[in-house]
Design a protein around this motif. Structure first.
Motif, PDB file in Angstrom:
ATOM      1  N   THR A  79       0.978  -1.197   0.020  1.00  0.00           N
ATOM      2  CA  THR A  79       0.003   0.010  -0.013  1.00  0.00           C
ATOM      3  C   THR A  79       0.895   1.125  -0.024  1.00  0.00           C
ATOM      4  OG1 THR A  79      -1.723  -1.266   1.192  1.00  0.00           O
ATOM      5  CG2 THR A  79      -1.781   1.148   1.188  1.00  0.00           C
ATOM      6  N   LEU A  80       1.929   1.390   0.877  1.00  0.00           N
ATOM      7  CA  LEU A  80       2.674   2.241   0.969  1.00  0.00           C
ATOM      8  C   LEU A  80       3.677   2.489  -0.346  1.00  0.00           C
ATOM      9  CD1 LEU A  80       3.952   2.154   4.778  1.00  0.00           C
ATOM     10  CD2 LEU A  80       2.221   3.802   3.584  1.00  0.00           C
ATOM     11  N   GLU A  81       3.996   1.572  -0.867  1.00  0.00           N
ATOM     12  CA  GLU A  81       4.494   1.737  -2.346  1.00  0.00           C
ATOM     13  C   GLU A  81       4.011   1.958  -3.473  1.00  0.00           C
ATOM     14  OE1 GLU A  81       6.471  -2.091  -2.909  1.00  0.00           O
ATOM     15  OE2 GLU A  81       7.763  -2.186  -1.044  1.00  0.00           O
ATOM     16  N   ASN A  82       2.620   1.842  -3.495  1.00  0.00           N
ATOM     17  CA  ASN A  82       1.895   2.262  -4.579  1.00  0.00           C
ATOM     18  C   ASN A  82       1.717   3.790  -5.015  1.00  0.00           C
ATOM     19  OD1 ASN A  82      -0.474   1.912  -6.529  1.00  0.00           O
ATOM     20  ND2 ASN A  82      -1.584   2.823  -4.934  1.00  0.00           N
ATOM     21  N   ASP A  83       1.920   4.139  -5.992  1.00  0.00           N
ATOM     22  CA  ASP A  83       1.642   5.731  -6.274  1.00  0.00           C
ATOM     23  C   ASP A  83       0.485   5.722  -7.178  1.00  0.00           C
ATOM     24  OD1 ASP A  83       3.932   6.426  -4.808  1.00  0.00           O
ATOM     25  OD2 ASP A  83       5.472   5.755  -6.332  1.00  0.00           O
ATOM     26  N   ALA A  84      -0.219   4.780  -7.590  1.00  0.00           N
ATOM     27  CA  ALA A  84      -1.310   4.935  -8.654  1.00  0.00           C
ATOM     28  C   ALA A  84      -2.608   5.445  -7.908  1.00  0.00           C
ATOM     29  CB  ALA A  84      -1.639   3.708  -9.345  1.00  0.00           C
ATOM     30  N   PHE A  85      -3.640   5.886  -8.445  1.00  0.00           N
ATOM     31  CA  PHE A  85      -4.997   6.443  -7.880  1.00  0.00           C
ATOM     32  C   PHE A  85      -5.497   5.160  -7.415  1.00  0.00           C
ATOM     33  CE2 PHE A  85      -9.199   7.202  -8.137  1.00  0.00           C
ATOM     34  CZ  PHE A  85      -9.491   8.152  -7.433  1.00  0.00           C
ATOM     35  N   ARG A  86      -5.557   4.014  -8.138  1.00  0.00           N
ATOM     36  CA  ARG A  86      -6.332   2.711  -8.038  1.00  0.00           C
ATOM     37  C   ARG A  86      -5.493   1.780  -8.558  1.00  0.00           C
ATOM     38  NH1 ARG A  86     -11.015   3.902  -9.277  1.00  0.00           N
ATOM     39  NH2 ARG A  86     -11.736   4.135  -7.268  1.00  0.00           N
ATOM     40  N   ASP A  87      -5.263   0.626  -7.952  1.00  0.00           N
ATOM     41  CA  ASP A  87      -4.549  -0.441  -8.395  1.00  0.00           C
ATOM     42  C   ASP A  87      -5.123  -1.733  -7.936  1.00  0.00           C
ATOM     43  OD1 ASP A  87      -2.979  -2.277  -9.782  1.00  0.00           O
ATOM     44  OD2 ASP A  87      -1.315  -1.542  -8.969  1.00  0.00           O
ATOM     45  N   THR A  88      -5.885  -2.732  -8.760  1.00  0.00           N
ATOM     46  CA  THR A  88      -6.759  -3.715  -8.179  1.00  0.00           C
ATOM     47  C   THR A  88      -5.492  -4.747  -8.290  1.00  0.00           C
ATOM     48  OG1 THR A  88      -8.523  -2.901  -9.159  1.00  0.00           O
ATOM     49  CG2 THR A  88      -8.601  -5.080  -8.692  1.00  0.00           C
ATOM     50  N   LEU A  89      -5.440  -5.346  -6.923  1.00  0.00           N
ATOM     51  CA  LEU A  89      -4.329  -6.459  -6.988  1.00  0.00           C
ATOM     52  C   LEU A  89      -4.805  -7.858  -6.532  1.00  0.00           C
ATOM     53  CD1 LEU A  89      -1.704  -4.721  -4.558  1.00  0.00           C
ATOM     54  CD2 LEU A  89      -1.893  -4.673  -7.010  1.00  0.00           C
ATOM     55  N   TRP A  90      -6.385  -7.918  -6.266  1.00  0.00           N
ATOM     56  CA  TRP A  90      -6.948  -9.474  -5.887  1.00  0.00           C
ATOM     57  C   TRP A  90      -8.462  -9.308  -6.449  1.00  0.00           C
ATOM     58  CZ3 TRP A  90     -10.001 -12.328  -3.323  1.00  0.00           C
ATOM     59  CH2 TRP A  90      -9.933 -13.721  -3.561  1.00  0.00           C
ATOM     60  N   THR A  91      -8.897  -9.976  -7.240  1.00  0.00           N
ATOM     61  CA  THR A  91     -10.277 -10.046  -7.466  1.00  0.00           C
ATOM     62  C   THR A  91     -10.727 -11.355  -7.287  1.00  0.00           C
ATOM     63  OG1 THR A  91     -10.332  -8.083  -8.925  1.00  0.00           O
ATOM     64  CG2 THR A  91     -12.292  -9.683  -8.804  1.00  0.00           C
ATOM     65  N   GLY A  92     -11.560 -11.854  -6.338  1.00  0.00           N
ATOM     66  CA  GLY A  92     -12.117 -13.215  -6.244  1.00  0.00           C
ATOM     67  C   GLY A  92     -13.677 -13.083  -6.622  1.00  0.00           C
ATOM     68  N   GLN A  93     -14.461 -14.285  -6.243  1.00  0.00           N
ATOM     69  CA  GLN A  93     -15.563 -14.460  -6.652  1.00  0.00           C
ATOM     70  C   GLN A  93     -16.568 -13.546  -5.812  1.00  0.00           C
ATOM     71  OE1 GLN A  93     -17.342 -18.319  -6.579  1.00  0.00           O
ATOM     72  NE2 GLN A  93     -19.287 -17.776  -7.165  1.00  0.00           N
ATOM     73  N   PHE A  94     -16.177 -13.459  -4.327  1.00  0.00           N
ATOM     74  CA  PHE A  94     -17.021 -12.465  -3.572  1.00  0.00           C
ATOM     75  C   PHE A  94     -16.309 -11.365  -2.958  1.00  0.00           C
ATOM     76  CE2 PHE A  94     -18.587 -17.160  -3.413  1.00  0.00           C
ATOM     77  CZ  PHE A  94     -19.490 -16.553  -4.051  1.00  0.00           C
ATOM     78  N   LEU A  95     -14.705 -11.232  -3.300  1.00  0.00           N
ATOM     79  CA  LEU A  95     -14.192 -10.105  -2.329  1.00  0.00           C
ATOM     80  C   LEU A  95     -13.120  -9.619  -3.535  1.00  0.00           C
ATOM     81  CD1 LEU A  95     -13.662  -9.596   0.743  1.00  0.00           C
ATOM     82  CD2 LEU A  95     -11.675 -10.971   0.706  1.00  0.00           C
ATOM     83  N   GLN A  96     -12.782  -8.248  -3.288  1.00  0.00           N
ATOM     84  CA  GLN A  96     -11.913  -7.569  -4.149  1.00  0.00           C
ATOM     85  C   GLN A  96     -11.001  -6.869  -3.345  1.00  0.00           C
ATOM     86  OE1 GLN A  96     -13.097  -4.700  -7.048  1.00  0.00           O
ATOM     87  NE2 GLN A  96     -12.115  -5.809  -8.458  1.00  0.00           N
TER      88      GLN A  96
END
Length: 141
Positions: free
Chosen positions: A21-38
């Motif tokens: 989280t601290l390394e991310n510089d993008a407005f939004r980056d989707t790192l994990w998408t499952g069937q019921f959670l993201q």
């Protein structure tokens, strides 16, 4: 930063969520998408905001890892139940159907991660800036 810009779901995935989280510089980056959670990581620049939004059919959890902001939640953008300053280590729970926004009122980027149950974004969604997110035809909020 090798974990960023790659949606690892629905495969098993282990990470140091604070570091990523601290390394991310993008407005939004989707790192994990499952069937019921993201899970997404976000970086909101000083003076920026997520933007008022509502998710009719799912709940959202957000945790700040860096920076300071003001979080608002309510029945509409003008009818707020919550209007509170937040900082690193604060967690925010947003029930389905509630409008919410976070404004960065500090001098450094707000670094946060967000968990949606059920997923909100198309698998692998990446927005370098809020403008990119606002112009993405797949964003329905």
């Amino acid at each position: 930063m090798s974990d960023l810009r790659n949606d690892h779901g629905p495969n098993p995935y282990v990470l140091n969520i604070e570091n990523v989280t601290l390394e991310n510089d993008a407005f939004r980056d989707t790192l994990w998408t499952g069937q019921f959670l993201q899970m997404t990581v976000m970086s909101i620049p000083a003076g920026g905001e997520i933007g008022a939004e509502v998710h009719a059919d799912h709940d959202q959890f957000l945790r700040l890892e860096g920076g300071t902001g003001r979080f608002m939640i309510g029945n509409s953008p003008d009818d707020l139940e919550v209007d509170q300053d937040v900082e690193a280590d604060f967690a925010v729970f947003v029930p389905a159907g509630k409008w919410h926004n976070m404004v960065n009122n500090g001098d450094e980027p707000v670094k946060l991660y967000s968990i949606y149950a059920a997923p909100d974004h198309v698998k692998g969604t990446f927005h370098q800036t809020k403008e990119d997110a606002d112009n993405d035809p797949n964003e329905q909020d």
